[in-house]
Design a protein around this motif. Sequence first.
Motif, PDB file in Angstrom:
ATOM      1  N   LYS A 161       0.832  -1.208   0.000  1.00 24.32           N
ATOM      2  CA  LYS A 161       0.000   0.000   0.000  1.00 24.32           C
ATOM      3  C   LYS A 161       0.866   1.257   0.000  1.00 24.32           C
ATOM      4  O   LYS A 161       0.590   2.231  -0.716  1.00 24.32           O
ATOM      5  N   ALA A 162       1.933   1.235   0.782  1.00 26.68           N
ATOM      6  CA  ALA A 162       2.845   2.386   0.836  1.00 26.68           C
ATOM      7  C   ALA A 162       3.562   2.573  -0.494  1.00 26.68           C
ATOM      8  O   ALA A 162       3.767   3.709  -0.953  1.00 26.68           O
ATOM      9  N   LEU A 163       3.953   1.460  -1.123  1.00 24.91           N
ATOM     10  CA  LEU A 163       4.628   1.526  -2.426  1.00 24.91           C
ATOM     11  C   LEU A 163       3.710   2.124  -3.484  1.00 24.91           C
ATOM     12  O   LEU A 163       4.123   2.991  -4.272  1.00 24.91           O
ATOM     13  N   VAL A 164       2.467   1.676  -3.506  1.00 26.93           N
ATOM     14  CA  VAL A 164       1.501   2.208  -4.473  1.00 26.93           C
ATOM     15  C   VAL A 164       1.298   3.706  -4.249  1.00 26.93           C
ATOM     16  O   VAL A 164       1.231   4.487  -5.212  1.00 26.93           O
ATOM     17  N   LYS A 165       1.228   4.122  -3.004  1.00 25.18           N
ATOM     18  CA  LYS A 165       1.045   5.540  -2.714  1.00 25.18           C
ATOM     19  C   LYS A 165       2.240   6.365  -3.184  1.00 25.18           C
ATOM     20  O   LYS A 165       2.078   7.470  -3.723  1.00 25.18           O
ATOM     21  N   ARG A 166       3.456   5.827  -3.024  1.00 27.41           N
ATOM     22  CA  ARG A 166       4.649   6.538  -3.509  1.00 27.41           C
ATOM     23  C   ARG A 166       4.606   6.680  -5.025  1.00 27.41           C
ATOM     24  O   ARG A 166       4.953   7.736  -5.573  1.00 27.41           O
ATOM     25  N   ALA A 167       4.193   5.614  -5.706  1.00 28.72           N
ATOM     26  CA  ALA A 167       4.106   5.680  -7.166  1.00 28.72           C
ATOM     27  C   ALA A 167       3.070   6.715  -7.595  1.00 28.72           C
ATOM     28  O   ALA A 167       3.310   7.516  -8.514  1.00 28.72           O
ATOM     29  N   LEU A 168       1.919   6.708  -6.940  1.00 29.90           N
ATOM     30  CA  LEU A 168       0.869   7.669  -7.272  1.00 29.90           C
ATOM     31  C   LEU A 168       1.307   9.112  -7.015  1.00 29.90           C
ATOM     32  O   LEU A 168       0.816  10.038  -7.669  1.00 29.90           O
ATOM     33  N   SER A 169       2.235   9.291  -6.100  1.00 27.79           N
ATOM     34  CA  SER A 169       2.667  10.641  -5.725  1.00 27.79           C
ATOM     35  C   SER A 169       3.806  11.166  -6.584  1.00 27.79           C
ATOM     36  O   SER A 169       4.193  12.335  -6.444  1.00 27.79           O
ATOM     37  N   CYS A 170       4.367  10.336  -7.450  1.00 27.35           N
ATOM     38  CA  CYS A 170       5.474  10.777  -8.305  1.00 27.35           C
ATOM     39  C   CYS A 170       5.011  11.884  -9.262  1.00 27.35           C
ATOM     40  O   CYS A 170       3.902  11.843  -9.797  1.00 27.35           O
ATOM     41  N   ASP A 171       5.869  12.876  -9.458  1.00 30.73           N
ATOM     42  CA  ASP A 171       5.551  13.989 -10.353  1.00 30.73           C
ATOM     43  C   ASP A 171       6.303  13.818 -11.669  1.00 30.73           C
ATOM     44  O   ASP A 171       7.513  14.032 -11.736  1.00 30.73           O
ATOM     45  N   PHE A 172       5.581  13.415 -12.716  1.00 28.19           N
ATOM     46  CA  PHE A 172       6.187  13.287 -14.042  1.00 28.19           C
ATOM     47  C   PHE A 172       5.595  14.306 -15.013  1.00 28.19           C
ATOM     48  O   PHE A 172       5.534  14.074 -16.212  1.00 28.19           O
ATOM     49  N   SER A 173       5.160  15.442 -14.479  1.00 26.15           N
ATOM     50  CA  SER A 173       4.625  16.500 -15.346  1.00 26.15           C
ATOM     51  C   SER A 173       5.753  17.118 -16.168  1.00 26.15           C
ATOM     52  O   SER A 173       6.937  16.911 -15.893  1.00 26.15           O
ATOM     53  N   TRP A 174       5.357  17.897 -17.158  1.00 24.90           N
ATOM     54  CA  TRP A 174       6.332  18.544 -18.028  1.00 24.90           C
ATOM     55  C   TRP A 174       6.961  19.789 -17.390  1.00 24.90           C
ATOM     56  O   TRP A 174       7.893  20.363 -17.959  1.00 24.90           O
ATOM     57  N   ASP A 175       6.480  20.208 -16.227  1.00 22.92           N
ATOM     58  CA  ASP A 175       6.940  21.476 -15.658  1.00 22.92           C
ATOM     59  C   ASP A 175       8.444  21.477 -15.392  1.00 22.92           C
ATOM     60  O   ASP A 175       9.153  22.436 -15.716  1.00 22.92           O
ATOM     61  N   ALA A 176       8.942  20.376 -14.792  1.00 20.17           N
ATOM     62  CA  ALA A 176      10.375  20.319 -14.474  1.00 20.17           C
ATOM     63  C   ALA A 176      11.211  20.298 -15.750  1.00 20.17           C
ATOM     64  O   ALA A 176      12.240  20.994 -15.854  1.00 20.17           O
ATOM     65  N   SER A 177      10.777  19.513 -16.744  1.00 21.71           N
ATOM     66  CA  SER A 177      11.508  19.450 -18.007  1.00 21.71           C
ATOM     67  C   SER A 177      11.515  20.812 -18.699  1.00 21.71           C
ATOM     68  O   SER A 177      12.549  21.248 -19.232  1.00 21.71           O
ATOM     69  N   ALA A 178      10.365  21.487 -18.682  1.00 23.30           N
ATOM     70  CA  ALA A 178      10.275  22.797 -19.325  1.00 23.30           C
ATOM     71  C   ALA A 178      11.239  23.787 -18.678  1.00 23.30           C
ATOM     72  O   ALA A 178      11.917  24.562 -19.378  1.00 23.30           O
ATOM     73  N   SER A 179      11.328  23.765 -17.355  1.00 19.99           N
ATOM     74  CA  SER A 179      12.252  24.669 -16.656  1.00 19.99           C
ATOM     75  C   SER A 179      13.700  24.411 -17.061  1.00 19.99           C
ATOM     76  O   SER A 179      14.485  25.354 -17.259  1.00 19.99           O
ATOM     77  N   THR A 180      14.051  23.138 -17.197  1.00 15.18           N
ATOM     78  CA  THR A 180      15.422  22.787 -17.586  1.00 15.18           C
ATOM     79  C   THR A 180      15.716  23.247 -19.008  1.00 15.18           C
ATOM     80  O   THR A 180      16.808  23.770 -19.294  1.00 15.18           O
ATOM     81  N   TYR A 181      14.757  23.054 -19.921  1.00 17.42           N
ATOM     82  CA  TYR A 181      14.951  23.526 -21.292  1.00 17.42           C
ATOM     83  C   TYR A 181      15.096  25.043 -21.342  1.00 17.42           C
ATOM     84  O   TYR A 181      15.930  25.574 -22.093  1.00 17.42           O
ATOM     85  N   ILE A 182      14.296  25.749 -20.553  1.00 16.91           N
ATOM     86  CA  ILE A 182      14.375  27.214 -20.558  1.00 16.91           C
ATOM     87  C   ILE A 182      15.751  27.671 -20.096  1.00 16.91           C
ATOM     88  O   ILE A 182      16.344  28.597 -20.659  1.00 16.91           O
ATOM     89  N   LYS A 183      16.311  27.007 -19.086  1.00 15.00           N
ATOM     90  CA  LYS A 183      17.666  27.345 -18.642  1.00 15.00           C
ATOM     91  C   LYS A 183      18.682  27.104 -19.754  1.00 15.00           C
ATOM     92  O   LYS A 183      19.625  27.887 -19.940  1.00 15.00           O
ATOM     93  N   LEU A 184      18.495  26.017 -20.498  1.00 20.99           N
ATOM     94  CA  LEU A 184      19.394  25.732 -21.616  1.00 20.99           C
ATOM     95  C   LEU A 184      19.291  26.833 -22.678  1.00 20.99           C
ATOM     96  O   LEU A 184      20.310  27.320 -23.193  1.00 20.99           O
ATOM     97  N   TYR A 185      18.056  27.244 -22.997  1.00 18.47           N
ATOM     98  CA  TYR A 185      17.851  28.306 -23.978  1.00 18.47           C
ATOM     99  C   TYR A 185      18.487  29.616 -23.506  1.00 18.47           C
ATOM    100  O   TYR A 185      19.127  30.332 -24.296  1.00 18.47           O
TER     101      TYR A 185
END
Length: 475
Positions: A442-466
């Motif tokens: 149950k704890a493992l499933v909750k950790r998986a559900l809580s993972c953030d794989f949105s594009w926000d972090a990737s977008a921030s990294t690309y903007i820094k590269l630009y």
Amino acid sequence: MKILFAASEAVPYAASGGLADVIGSLPEAICKQGQDCRVVIPLYMSIPAEMRNQMTFLANITVDVSWRKQYCGIFTAQWNGVTYYFIDNEYYFGREGLYGFYDDCERFVFFSRAVLEMLRYIDFEPDIIHGNDWQTALIPVFYQVFYKYQQGYQKIKHVFTIHNIQYQGCYGREVLNEVMGIPLYHMGILEYDGAINMMKGALETADRITTVSPSYASEILDPWYAHGLDRILVNKQDKLSGILNGIDTNLYNPAKDKSIAKKFSARTPGGKAACKEALLAEVGLPAGDAPVIGIVTRFVSHKGIDLIRYVFEDILKLGFRFVILGSGEKIYEDFFKEMQWRYPESVSVTTGFVPALARKIYAGADLFLMPSQSEPCGLAQMVSMRYGTIPIVRETGGLRDSVTDNGNGDGNGYTFKTYNAHDMLDACARARAEFDNASAWKALVKRALSCDFSWDASASTYIKLYEGLCPDAES
């Protein structure tokens, strides 16, 4: 800052794989962080009529394809706050399908040249042109050879992303002059191993090279993964980096998904049991508490299907059941059908691509098996975790960057390193042991559900590269 993404496909207009998902999501995320990010793709015949009706005609021009003068129409439309441009030419793009034609080289030579010519006729002067895969690899090459010193073009920087290094745009040397119109004294930019290699040209001329995960950026320096380009990339490490892709967390959201049996989330995970029950009923497997492994993939060797085939019955002996969806090489399709025939109470196989069923597998399975030989990024493992389904993956590319082994009780999945069937079997056995511990699972499933794989972090990294490339550009 002004960024123009150039790609051969983008959701929702035209899609054949993961590239379209990236181009349909990343620019939107970049725009939400205050940048002016736009997209240009070909105007394929397959784009639905209702979407074509929403496009506005901007201009018609001619584009040089070596000695030819080809018509080019420029259209525009808005989607989710992002401006899209479309390059029209019925001869090149008025066909069923996106790729696989005898003249793909000429089609994307035209597209790459048209992207640069288009800039004279639209009210947009990009600081960055961001190309993606071999179909746009000639944009920085044409810029270097023909446009760099022309008025209005001098300050443009180029980023090139390798989504899959296996496809490089390799053709005979005759295309340099006959199709591309590039003088022979520039052959060194594109020539590689006796052929013209479009991706090699982009590696030579782009200001920065990125891949879709940090691990893949290091892996493609190794001949095992690089499909011949490692000899170039080892000398380009100063401009090479890896940025992990994200997923569309609105599209894949168990709290709002109407296609699954019952909605759920990290706070209210109880609906997942109803999704499992509904999945088993739909695929004709008996109800029960036994753990279910989901597989949604193409049946090809580099997806690790040969590992699954080798120890499939051993995994069944651990008490697992399988719900499998995919298509591909006949030898693998026949194998899975035989397993379904032998073990009808434990194995369900559906051949083909059924998006609705895929979503139900992500939501209803307990585990998701993805033992890829290589995986530049991989989206399925992120989607599965978004739905609380625990991934079992080999540590390669984006799988290694997104899945942390639960050996210490704080991971979000199960991993194995070597490309070995019994190492995969061991990961399955560890998962089975954890599954039998209800509170730990149950704890493992909750950790998986809580993972953030949105594009926000990737977008921030690309903007820094630009920003590193264009420090004086307006943000």
